[in-house]
Design a protein around this motif. Structure first.
Motif, PDB file in Angstrom:
ATOM      1  N   PHE A  41       0.853  -1.180   0.000  1.00  0.00           N
ATOM      2  CA  PHE A  41       0.000   0.000   0.000  1.00  0.00           C
ATOM      3  C   PHE A  41       0.893   1.235   0.000  1.00  0.00           C
ATOM      4  O   PHE A  41       1.669   1.439   0.945  1.00  0.00           O
ATOM      5  N   PRO A  42       0.848   2.061  -1.017  1.00  0.00           N
ATOM      6  CA  PRO A  42       1.655   3.281  -1.011  1.00  0.00           C
ATOM      7  C   PRO A  42       1.180   4.225   0.093  1.00  0.00           C
ATOM      8  O   PRO A  42       0.071   4.083   0.614  1.00  0.00           O
ATOM      9  N   LYS A  45      -2.616   5.300   1.017  1.00  0.00           N
ATOM     10  CA  LYS A  45      -3.570   4.448   0.304  1.00  0.00           C
ATOM     11  C   LYS A  45      -4.673   3.971   1.250  1.00  0.00           C
ATOM     12  O   LYS A  45      -4.401   3.500   2.349  1.00  0.00           O
ATOM     13  N   VAL A  47      -8.073   1.465   1.479  1.00  0.00           N
ATOM     14  CA  VAL A  47      -8.930   0.422   0.931  1.00  0.00           C
ATOM     15  C   VAL A  47     -10.261   0.547   1.661  1.00  0.00           C
ATOM     16  O   VAL A  47     -10.371   0.252   2.848  1.00  0.00           O
ATOM     17  N   GLU A  93      -5.790   1.470   5.840  1.00  0.00           N
ATOM     18  CA  GLU A  93      -5.160   2.689   5.349  1.00  0.00           C
ATOM     19  C   GLU A  93      -3.683   2.675   5.700  1.00  0.00           C
ATOM     20  O   GLU A  93      -3.304   2.400   6.837  1.00  0.00           O
ATOM     21  N   ALA A  99       4.844   3.731   3.330  1.00  0.00           N
ATOM     22  CA  ALA A  99       4.123   2.613   2.712  1.00  0.00           C
ATOM     23  C   ALA A  99       3.925   1.487   3.728  1.00  0.00           C
ATOM     24  O   ALA A  99       4.630   1.410   4.736  1.00  0.00           O
TER      25      ALA A  99
END
Length: 309
Positions: A41-42, A45, A47, A93, A99
């Motif tokens: 996950f950068p 980011k 979800v 998140e 990251a």
């Protein structure tokens, strides 16, 4: 200097195991692996809230972020894991500046209906372990846990088995998945269920080993001492076991088995009595005649005539 990332190998082709249709049975359950991969996950980011009808295990090998489960926000960092599903609404998140890597095992687990005959087959110890594991996972608190039993490392075991083309790769992947489930379940709030593994009656077990060795080698010259050494126990102890199991003696069992094989060979009618005697452990046809007549009150040739249509 940053330490090497232990799971960098999985980043080369993160969906490798996802492409395999891994299905297996463990105890009374069927398992189908939907995803088993490394995701990154950068920073920042998100979800969005979602859920699955299957089990989804999340492990954090690097980075940090948050997860929301049941309206509670939990911080995530390296070394944690959490379980979502079945039907747990959650949102993930990554940290806004860092990251976050995640090892994900998304797996469908269903009880297997089976007949009484099917249920009687298999290892009761394995059935108990699978049942205990599933009960424990159902009681796993909905929050992140420290991966203190090192379930995370088994993702790399599974990936290496596929990547290196190891002999028995499927079995290795299967066992790796089971280890992830078992080690995660140990964090459950459910009490640990004790189980007494099935144990052998050692004399019956030794008798089976001895008689199987006799069946495999009866055509050779066998002694009580030689068979006892294969177990290994003393010759006197093995003789006692034969008597405990209802046999007159070791030598009587051996002779009876040889005669049963001789009778089968005579009925088949493909070889002479002389050939059959030597082929089935008798020193000569004369000795076979003596033993056969003493046991059946007829000679091998008379037996052959009697069996001829």
């Amino acid at each position: 200097m940053a330490k090497p990332f232990a799971y960098s190998l999985m980043a080369e082709r993160g969906d490798a195991i996802d492409r395999l249709d891994i299905q297996f049975r463990w105890g009374g359950y069927g398992f189908r692996v939907l995803r088993c991969h490394l995701a990154t996950f950068p920073p920042g980011k998100i979800v969005r809230f979602h859920k699955h009808s299957e089990y989804e295990f999340h492990f954090i090998p690097r980075g940090k972020g948050t997860v929301i489960m049941e309206d509670t926000v939990y911080p995530l960092h390296e070394g944690l894991f959490y379980l979502t599903g079945p039907n747990v609404l959650h949102q993930q998140e990554a940290d806004s500046r860092e990251a976050m890597d995640e090892l994900c095992l998304h797996i469908d687990i269903v009880p297997i209906k089976e007949s009484e005959e099917e249920a009687a087959w298999g290892d009761p110890w394995e059935r108990h372990e699978a049942e205990s594991c599933m009960n424990a996972l159902s009681g796993l608190p909905l929050r992140p846990h420290v991966d203190q039993y090192n379930a995370m490392s088994w993702f790399l075991t599974a990936y290496r088995a596929w990547n290196e083309g190891q002999p028995g790769a499927f079995s290795t992947i299967k066992q790796a998945i089971i280890q992830i489930l078992l080690r995660a379940s140990r964090m459950s709030s459910e009490p640990s269920l004790t189980f007494e593994p099935p144990s052998r009656n050692m004399n019956e077990h030794r008798f089976r080993i001895a008689t199987q060795f006799i069946h495999d080698n009866y055509a050779q010259q066998l002694t009580l001492q030689e068979v006892a050494e294969r177990i290994p126990i003393s010759a006197r102890q093995l003789q006692r076991i034969f008597r405990e199991q209802g046999e007159e003696s070791f030598s009587a069992y051996l002779e009876n088995y040889r005669l049963s094989q001789v009778c089968s060979a005579i009925i088949e009618g493909q070889h002479s009595i002389e050939h059959i005697a030597l082929e089935h452990g008798f020193a000569s046809s004369n000795y076979l005649y003596y033993v056969f007549k003493k046991r059946f009150n007829m000679t091998p040739r008379q037996f052959r005539i009697q069996q001829t249509p």
